[in-house]
Design a protein around this motif. Sequence first.
Motif: not given
Length: 194
Positions: A21-22, A17, A24-26, A28-30
């Motif tokens: 994006l990596s 990715l 941002f996804s981290a 969102v998950i946290s």
Amino acid sequence: MYREFDRSWDMVDMPMLPVWLSLFSAFVISTIFLLLLAAVFLTLVPNRVEKMRRRVTRQPLQTFLLGVIGLSALFGMVPVTGLTIIGIPFVPFALLLIIVAWTLGYLLAAYGVARRILLAFDGNEDPSLLMKLATILVAICVVAILNFISFVGWVVNYTLVLLGVGAMTAGLLSLWITDPDPAVELDMQTPIDD
């Protein structure tokens, strides 16, 4: 088969990715993890959380110093546990306790400061659970944005951790060491719970 898998893994461009994006996804998950954690604590022990939140905002210096003491005790527990032969298997648990205290302290202090700011702008004294979670979400996002400011973000995050750990340390100490002279109401019969 293992060698073939290893060769095929080498052909993959890393990261798969884009970097943003990596990240941002981290984030969102946290954030989802922290919100679920906050929802669990606000549902199961709301009075204890409110008491510690008030401690963060009403006595920040004393709470900060208790946080330094509490976090120092947790970090000091690791080598002391490792020095004994019997305690060596408990070192991973001591490290896990540091991570748990760090995370919960960060979450508690971010919530406490955000609620204090909300109250300063005539917010509700007793908001609903949904409003509390929205407050925590905004606090997490603001503190995450502050991380992009060099040095300031680190200081803000570490201060929040120390405030939260200090409130938890004060809560633990109040459970173990009771107040010998509680304040008494005017009728001189019923002690006031803080």
